[in-house]
Each structure stands twice: as C-alpha cells, then as structure tokens.
Design a protein around this motif. Sequence first.
Motif, PDB file in Angstrom:
ATOM      1  N   GLY A   1       0.796  -1.302   0.122  1.00  0.00           N
ATOM      2  CA  GLY A   1      -0.145   0.025  -0.006  1.00  0.00           C
ATOM      3  C   GLY A   1       0.813   1.367  -0.008  1.00  0.00           C
ATOM      4  O   GLY A   1       0.823   2.340  -1.061  1.00  0.00           O
ATOM      5  N   VAL A   2       1.937   1.160   0.910  1.00  0.00           N
ATOM      6  CA  VAL A   2       2.691   2.410   1.073  1.00  0.00           C
ATOM      7  C   VAL A   2       3.433   2.581  -0.195  1.00  0.00           C
ATOM      8  O   VAL A   2       3.527   3.699  -1.028  1.00  0.00           O
ATOM      9  N   GLY A   3       4.015   1.311  -1.109  1.00  0.00           N
ATOM     10  CA  GLY A   3       4.492   1.496  -2.112  1.00  0.00           C
ATOM     11  C   GLY A   3       3.778   2.158  -3.237  1.00  0.00           C
ATOM     12  O   GLY A   3       4.353   2.957  -3.960  1.00  0.00           O
TER      13      GLY A   3
ATOM     14  N   TYR B   1      -0.641   3.906   9.198  1.00  0.00           N
ATOM     15  CA  TYR B   1      -2.019   4.209   8.952  1.00  0.00           C
ATOM     16  C   TYR B   1      -2.628   3.528   8.118  1.00  0.00           C
ATOM     17  O   TYR B   1      -3.819   3.038   8.242  1.00  0.00           O
ATOM     18  N   ILE B   2      -1.730   2.977   7.291  1.00  0.00           N
ATOM     19  CA  ILE B   2      -2.380   2.113   6.159  1.00  0.00           C
ATOM     20  C   ILE B   2      -2.595   0.782   6.846  1.00  0.00           C
ATOM     21  O   ILE B   2      -3.778   0.031   6.863  1.00  0.00           O
ATOM     22  N   ILE B   3      -1.686   0.048   7.813  1.00  0.00           N
ATOM     23  CA  ILE B   3      -1.914  -1.019   8.506  1.00  0.00           C
ATOM     24  C   ILE B   3      -3.273  -0.737   9.339  1.00  0.00           C
ATOM     25  O   ILE B   3      -4.202  -1.824   9.411  1.00  0.00           O
ATOM     26  N   MET B   4      -3.241   0.312   9.911  1.00  0.00           N
ATOM     27  CA  MET B   4      -4.366   0.534  10.985  1.00  0.00           C
ATOM     28  C   MET B   4      -5.714   0.333  10.363  1.00  0.00           C
ATOM     29  O   MET B   4      -6.873  -0.083  10.498  1.00  0.00           O
ATOM     30  N   ALA B   5      -5.655   1.192   8.962  1.00  0.00           N
ATOM     31  CA  ALA B   5      -6.926   1.256   8.105  1.00  0.00           C
ATOM     32  C   ALA B   5      -7.402  -0.338   7.845  1.00  0.00           C
ATOM     33  O   ALA B   5      -8.576  -0.607   7.606  1.00  0.00           O
TER      34      ALA B   5
ATOM     35  N   LEU C   1      -4.999   4.260  -2.713  1.00  0.00           N
ATOM     36  CA  LEU C   1      -5.678   5.368  -3.390  1.00  0.00           C
ATOM     37  C   LEU C   1      -5.749   6.525  -2.607  1.00  0.00           C
ATOM     38  O   LEU C   1      -5.978   7.704  -3.108  1.00  0.00           O
ATOM     39  N   ILE C   2      -6.079   6.228  -1.240  1.00  0.00           N
ATOM     40  CA  ILE C   2      -6.077   7.356  -0.414  1.00  0.00           C
ATOM     41  C   ILE C   2      -5.036   7.946   0.263  1.00  0.00           C
ATOM     42  O   ILE C   2      -4.697   9.184   0.166  1.00  0.00           O
ATOM     43  N   GLY C   3      -4.113   6.967   0.421  1.00  0.00           N
ATOM     44  CA  GLY C   3      -2.700   7.445   1.181  1.00  0.00           C
ATOM     45  C   GLY C   3      -1.878   8.443   0.160  1.00  0.00           C
ATOM     46  O   GLY C   3      -1.285   9.214   0.627  1.00  0.00           O
TER      47      GLY C   3
END
Lengths: 384, 335, 340
Positions: A186-188, A313-317, A254-256
């Motif tokens: 996701g971060v990538g 943030y991505i993990i928590m999401a 997409l949101i990050g």
Amino acid sequence: MSTTTTATGTLSVGVATRETKVKRTDTATHWQLMWWKFRNHKMALLGGSILAIMAILSLFAEFVGPYTPQERTAKYAQGRPMGFHFIDAENSFHLRPFVYARVAKRNKVTLRMETTVDKTEMWPISFFVRADKYKMWGLFESDLHLFGLENNRHFLHLLGTDQLGRDMFSRVLYATRTSLSIGAIGVGLAFLLGITLGGIAGYFGGMVDGVIMRLIEFIRSIPTLPLWLALAAALPREWTALQVYLSITAILALIGWTHLARRVRGKLLALREEEFVLAARLSGCSHARIVTRHMLPSFMSYMIVDLTISFPYIIMAETALSFLGLGMREPIVSWGVLLYSAQNIRSMVLMPWLLIPGLVVIIAVIAFNFLGDGMRDAADPYTK
Amino acid sequence: MEPLIKIRDLDVTFPIGKSGFFGKPTAYLQAVSGISLDIHKRETLGLVGESGSGKTTLGRAILHLEKPTRGKVELRLDDEYVDLEDLNTKELRKIWRHMQMVFQDPYASLNPRMTVREIIAEPLVVNRKGNKNDILEKVEKVAEMCGLQRDQLGRYPHAFSGGQRQRIAIARALALMPQFIVSDEPVSALDVSIQAQILNLFKELQNKLGLTYLFIAHDLATVAHVCDRVAVMYLGQIVELTETEKIFYSPKHPYTEALMSAIPDIDPDRKMNPVLSSGERPNPANPPSGCRFHTRCRYVEPHCKEVQPELSEIVEGHFVACHRAESLTLQGAIE
Amino acid sequence: MNQDTLLEIKNIYISVELDGHSLPIVEDVSLSLKAGEILALVGESGCGKSVTAQSIMQLLPKPLKIESGEIKMNSHKQGKIIDITKMDPRGAEIRKIRGNEIAMIFQEPMSSFSPLHTIGNQLMEVIRIHRKASKPKAKAIAVEMLDKVGIPGAARVVDQYPHELSGGMRQRAMIAKALSCNPTLLIADEPTTALDVTIQAQVLTLMHGLQSEFGMAIIFITHDLGVVAQVADRVAIMYLGNIIEQGTVREILKNPKHPYTVNLIEAVPRLGRLEGRKALVPIQGSVPSLYDRPVGCPFVTRCTRVINNRCEEAMPRLLSMSTDHQVACFLYDSTEGETS
Ligand SMILES: Nc1ncnc2c1ncn2[C@@H]1O[C@H](COP(=O)(O)OP(=O)(O)OP(=O)(O)O)[C@@H](O)[C@H]1O
Ligand SMILES: Nc1ncnc2c1ncn2[C@@H]1O[C@H](COP(=O)(O)OP(=O)(O)O)[C@@H](O)[C@H]1O
Ligand code: SF4
Ligand code: SF4
Ligand SMILES: [Mg+2]
Ligand SMILES: [Mg+2]
C-alpha cells in the motif's frame, strides 16, 4: 592595576588542542551521517529491531509456525495458551523444553468436554521436525517446521486456539505477514502515485499543477472512513481471497497517496528555488542531471521518513476494515480478520487470548512511530 | 568603451495570490520595473536598496535564471552582442560559462551530498572541459586561488565554516573562467571577522582575472569599500546611479540621502542623524503613483504624485530619477 | 553591590551537556550595569551573547545550565537586592522579575507575538497583569505605548494582527509590549539585525529616546560595531564565551587594546576611509567551534601577537587599563602571579 576577575579556565572538559584534526564526519557521506545519527536514537533502534523480527518471522510463517492457519485441533478447540517449561513438577531440569500433556474429559456436571493439564506426562518440543506439508510462498513443498512435537497425536498451541481449534500462534504469524505486506505494498503504491503525480505537479507547475492539486483536494475532502467502507463493500463477494487482498491494498493506497503527493510537490517547489539547484543550472547541468543528482537525493531521505510514518496508518486502516468485516476474509488471515473473530463479549471474557493480535497491532504501530521519530531526526544529519 | 553588459527596459513580473480552478494569479508584482543599465568591463557595480526592492531578482534576471517579462539583456562576446532573449536552454547553458553567480547563503548554495571536489568540478564536467585529470588539475588550481587547501577537497560542505563555504562557492563560480559574476550579498551571512577575507578575495580575483562584478549588498559601508559605481534601487526601479564617491559625498536622490543618513558609523563621535523618520515601505505589489518614493520623501511636491520621473543623466555619469534632482542640495554620508 | 549598580553578573559559568560531556559556552563572565545605562554586548555569532542574556532572565533552554556564579539585581520595585541564580526558573519569584523589571526583545519580532490575537489584546494582557489596570484603561495605555514607539495610527493598529504589520512596525510593537510594564532593564537581542538600515536607524533613535525618557537600562546585543558606536554608553566584547575587553564606547572603539578588537575594527569596512580604498586587513582563520575551543586564550588560534608559552597555557585575566577599560590579554599582563 587591579584585578577585576580571576580567570583561569577551571572547566576544560572537551577542550581541544590547537591542531585542527580531520574529523571522521568531515568526509562521511550523507547516508553515513544519517546512520550515525539514527543509531544514537535508542528507541528507534528498538522499534526497528522489533519490526525486523516481525517481518522475518512472518516471512517464513510456514516454517516458523507449527501449523497452517486453517488446520484444526478439534480436541483442543478454545484451548488456552500452553506454557512451555524447562523444569518439571519434580524440579528436574530438561534441556529440551516441553509442554505438559492435555487430557480431554467430559465434565460430569455440565456435560461439556474439558481439557485438563496432566502434569505427569510431558510432551517434549523438538526442533526442525517433519510435520504438516505446506507450500512455501506457494512455490515449493516442504514439511519441515522450526519446532513442533514428534508425536502427531499430541498438539502444541503456544498461544492457544480459537473456537474452531486453529493454532493462534501460527495464525498470528500468517496475519502479520498479510498485514505488513499490505502496509508495504500500500505504501509502495501510494508512494509511486504520490511521487509521479506530485512530481509532475511540482516540476511543471502551472496548469498541470492546478489540475492535480484540485484532484488531491477533492479526494481529501471526502471523509475517509465512509469512502473506504463504500469501496470495500462494493467488492464482489465472489472474488477470490487474492483478488480481495489486492483490491483492499489498492483502495488504501488510493487514499494514502494524496498526502505524499502534496509533500513531494511542496518539496520539489522549494528545492527548485534552492540556491544549490540554481547553482547547478548555472553550471550547465541538464534537467535530468539536476533532478537525479541534486534534487532527488535531497528529498529521498524525507520521503523515506514520510513512508515510515504513513505505514502504520495503512496497517490500521486495513485492520479497521477487516475488523468491521469489510476487508479481508477467511481463508486469508490478517490482524483485522483475527480481531474480527474476537469481537463478541463472550469470547473476550472466555478466551482473552484471542485478543493477542490486537496486542501485536499495538506493538507494531508503536514500533513504527519510534522508528519514524528516529528517521525524522536522522533525515537532517547536519544539525546537532 | 562598449559596455560588457547592456540591460534595456527590463521588467520581471511575478504572479501572486493564486486562486481559481487552474490557479490563475489574482495579482502581479513587478519586482523589477523598466531597468536600463550598462555594466562595464572590469568594474564592480554595487546594487543597494532595502529588502524586497528587487536586487536579487534583477541579478537573476540579468543571467536569465529568472526569465524577464520584458526588455533585454545583451552580453558582449568577441566584440559582438549576444541577446540572451534569443537563446534556447542549451545555448543559455553555454552563455553561463561567461556569467556566473555567487549566492548569499553559503549554507544553502552547496549541495550537501557532494564533496568539495565534486562541487567545484561539476561545471567543468558538464561542460566537458577536458578529461578527468585535466579537470582535477583545474579544480585544484581554482581551489587554491580561492584559498582552499588540497587536502580539504575530499570533505563535504558541512565540515566547513561559513567563510570557507563561500570560498568553495566562489571557486565553483570561477571554474569556467567567466567574465562576469553576480554576487548576491556574498558576505552578509558571514561572521564579521570573516567578511574582510572574502571581500579581499573578490578584489584579488578581479585584479588577477579581470572580472566584472555586479555586487549586491545592503551594507552600505561594504558597498562603499568594494564598488566603483553604485546603483540605488527603490521598489524595483533604479533611482540613482553614479560613481561610489559621488553617491556617498553628494547624493542627488532623496532616497539615497535617507539611506546615507541611516548608516551607523563606527566612530562614536559621528552620531548619525537619520532623515527618514517616518513612513512605511509601500506594498511592492501596489506601488505608489508617480514617483514611487513620494510617500516617504520629505521634498515631495504635488507634481511628484502624478508624474513618474525618468532616470536621467543630470551631470556626466550621474543618473538620477527625481523631478527635483537639480534644485535640491542633499546631504551625503561623508562631508 | 554598589547603590547605583542595577545588575551585577559575577563569574557566571554556563555549560551545555552534549553526548555526556559538559562543554563550556559562557566562561567566567562578569558584567555590571548602572541604572539608565546602555551596555552593548558585541561578538560574532555563536560567541554566547544570547545565552548570557537568557541567563539573566533564567530562560536558558534545556541542555544549558548555569554551573556557577551569581546574577544580582537591585530591585527597585521590591526595594532589595535579589540573586537571580538562586531562583527556580519556573518559580513565582522569577516570574515577578520577567517582563516586569526585566523585559526582553528579540531579533525575530514574530516570535514574541501570537498570530492569533490582535496586537492590542497582547499588549493589554501584559498591562493588566503588571499594572492591574481595568480593560478600557489597559487599552488606553496600549494605544499610548504604540504611539510612543512611533507607530502611526496607533488607535487603528491596536486592533490589527501581527502579520498585518511590516517588519519595522512589528519591531516597534514588540518594544511597546516590552516597555508597557515599565521595566528597569531592557534586554534587546539583535533587535535590528533583520531590519533595513533605514528602519534600523528609526529603531535605534527610538530606543535612545525611550532610554532617556524612562531612564531604563538597556543591554543591547549586536555584532555590528557601527550600531554600538551609535547607541551604547559602554561595550563588552565577547569572543568564544569570554569577555575579552570592556569599557566605555569611546575608549574601546578609539583606543582598543585587545588584538581581537583592534583587528576587528581594522577589518570592518567604514565610510571614513573611502579615499584610496585600500584592502581591508582581515583576521586570519575562522572562529573555532564550541567543540574546538583552544586551550588558553580563546583568540590564540587567530592572534598575530601570540606570546609563546603563555597564550596557549592559560586564560588571561581581565585587567583594568584605566578606570573604565578592561582587557584580557597577556600583552597587558606583566605579572605571572595572582594580583598586581
Ligand atoms: N518567486 C517570486 N514570486 C513572487 N514574488 C517574488 C518572487 N521572488 C521575489 N518576489 C518579490 O519581488 C520583490 C523583490 O524581491 P528580491 O528578492 O529581488 O528583493 P531583494 O532586493 O533581493 O531583497 P533582499 O534584500 O531581502 O534580498 C519582493 O517584493 C519579493 O517579495
Ligand atoms: N539550546 C542549545 N543547545 C545547545 N547549544 C546551544 C543552545 N543554545 C545555544 N547553544 C550554543 O551556545 C553557544 C552560544 O550561543 P548564543 O548565545 O546563541 O550565541 P550568539 O552570541 O550568537 O547569541 C553557541 O555555540 C551555540 O551553539
Ligand atoms: S520626484 Fe519628488 S517625491 Fe520623488 S524623490 Fe524627487 S522630490 Fe521626492
Ligand atoms: S592573550 Fe595572547 S593570544 Fe590572546 S589575544 Fe593576547 S596576545 Fe593574543
Ligand atoms: Mg535578495
Ligand atoms: Mg544570538
């Protein structure tokens, strides 16, 4: 003549001699300086180590975990974590750790099956045992496990089992892999989108910049949680686990990316006006050389910090989505999926060990924050 | 003699206050407004004025680091004038071999990720000035000229003090042996005791290499010391231009007088007597009508508010933009 | 402590804790200030001017600490002599001093105003605390103060926010804020460094006027010798955390003794020497960093008159040359022993 003050330096700690010596930092590269600074940050080192251990263990989840995530030990369903011991009831020491045997008995009053610890029998834990077959990373088959029990009628559940008798320890390992990889991918993805779009906006400016910035503002103005929910709920139910996994990752990215794109753009705009970039232009450098040699290196370190900070943030999401039943689903296990099954009060009271994945999430997020702190400091290694 | 650089009617306008869907600017700020100027070979032309008066912008526009919105800059090369406006990006890069800049902040003008050797070598490398050994030799030569030692060249900029960094920046600007250097407040970020070293270095290099400088500064004493001629800027325009002595002894523009009277002299017996005691600097995005200085001028007349005075030569070599320049007797910094 | 002495700093020692080492930042500095006097504290960046000033207010940031020495003040409002070093930096005692008897202004005027409140409200807050005035009264005083520091249209400016003012105006508003509680001592830390010469001249004139009107003492920190010559009565020159020369402005600037002061005056371009415009005489080398503090005289790495076997060995003492001129240099210290 009268003395106004009596001055002889009494405090001379750290006072250097007259020769100027070449300091090691004088010829150190930027990355070296960053590393030296980072390593002074004990908490960041700790956070980094915890995450590294998590990543390595979960990367080899098939090998490290004694079971596969869907395998059931029916006779030990809802079983408590089994502690392992080196010293037995008779106080004698065993070099090889063991667990006490469990026996299943029907409770005469409630008529339910109950397992009790039988301290007279010990099940020794072996290392590198051959047990269940698995396909490592879906590539090659093996049945070697880091540890387990030789006797396949015995069972080993260090963190207990869930309602269906699945091994929590193995499941947490697999879940860690899923969640961390979603974070990483996701971060990538967010990074790629952010760098490309932010880079375009920041480098070209003008109308392109205007359009991209409006798009970002539009996306950011949508409240995130409902958007995730809507997107996640829109995923077809009949999709395979892999498809769901990939789509969830994409949704999160997409949101990050908007945040990253803004940072990239801002940094590029600022860098474009930096005096050393102007000097590079005057030296006759081409655009390509200015970008690769002067601008990119300068902001890579900041971007890496940003990535570390957006990871949790991505993990928590993901955890939140799955916890609400909208993200991953069995048979894929992630931290959110595991917590989903710990949702009701009854299981929390009767089987508190089902909340262990929550603990892992907390540890990971804190570790990421420590790591981020250290990186933020290190990103600017020229200030003391 | 033909000037080295001819600047004619130069305007630089910045869009400000973006808004709307495509970020259309809502207003424009004219940082440099109709400037014409000749810079002669081997001279040091000082550029003074208060913060925001457009000194840096003018300096950058002369090099076309900032594209002028109007007007032209011509550089004399081999007895012919090259109009920078006609050049594409590639040709501009070639022109920059002859025109360089030294920036104000030696902490920001050196890439922290390159060693001193790499920094000084970069212009030579990208302009393909010989093979590796030639370049290294040239780097050492120019570094030595700027007072840097050979064994320091492998270090990174953070290992150097401000003064040494400015030497590195000067060495980089000199690597291609340019004729003209814009130095934008090259000493104002340095320790007081270091400034003289750098000022002397500029002088020394000029004598040795026949350089021409545009020397931007806000410290008037420094300007008085290093410059042959001085141009005074106010809100994007040149209001007075002449030889250093004349500017300091007998200024002809009321703003110059105000500037001169505000210099705090190091002699405690020469108390300053600032003439500009009130009035705020107008917003550069919305300059006053007529003479831009009329809101603060103590000699203002009704006429000044309507008609903008032209920069004209009232005495040989003395340019002033003031309606009353010829009738006023103003006080200089030095009697 | 003498009756007309307002502030007396005695042998103050300030150090910073870095990587487990304690490095000296201000070494054995002594200063004294009479009521109504303007003292300029001069030195290059990093020599410890701000730190010295902050110590007077007990405002030292975290890793810095006063190791020893005392700062005594003749408090007119309390009618007794107080020792500031004995006070708790967060205690009530020092808060009675800060902003009340001693006020401070900074190089960056934005830092002492909150962007969220109007200039007037921020001034009134100070006035109401220190003068116990009612709200309308405080506002009247605020307008009066702004007017005094030469802000045109003070009645309008009180209702404006800090960002709406220009740099020079903000600097004046800050002075107004500092003065609104009638301090006996004003510490001005490079108040004009960020300003243009014309505005600097206005601020300097203003401070002179206020000093004679209110009779307060000012410690004026700067690195500009021209500014010193124009505003100060006395000067203390600092180098690497030490005061190396001090005395009246005229003495120090016209008859400097310490090699650093002498060289510095030679190295600064000045108008009076316009003719000929010969090369400046620069000081060699650069200011050593805190981490490379030379042993002995702090100026020894750059001094052209080093006395072998002396300057590198010990720190020279600050000796009186005349009634108000002291120098710390072995060139003027013929004795080896304690006192002459
Ligand atoms: N990129 C830009 N966009 C908008 N306005 C700008 C830009 N660059 C400069 N300006 C404005 O142009 C005017 C002139 O700026 P410039 O930097 O040339 O001033 P200066 O005389 O060099 O001032 P200083 O002494 O502070 O360096 C100022 O009002 C400034 O705000
Ligand atoms: N908070 C701090 N932490 C560490 N060192 C500091 C701190 N504040 C100041 N110093 C050091 O103390 C020395 C003197 O600083 P300062 O008094 O601010 O200098 P100046 O004379 O320019 O006002 C400098 O070397 C500076 O690096
Ligand atoms: S034209 Fe008028 S307002 Fe402008 S400077 Fe001259 S006298 Fe002053
Ligand atoms: S004590 Fe020695 S080194 Fe220091 S200033 Fe005097 S002569 Fe120079
Ligand atoms: Mg500028
Ligand atoms: Mg300071």
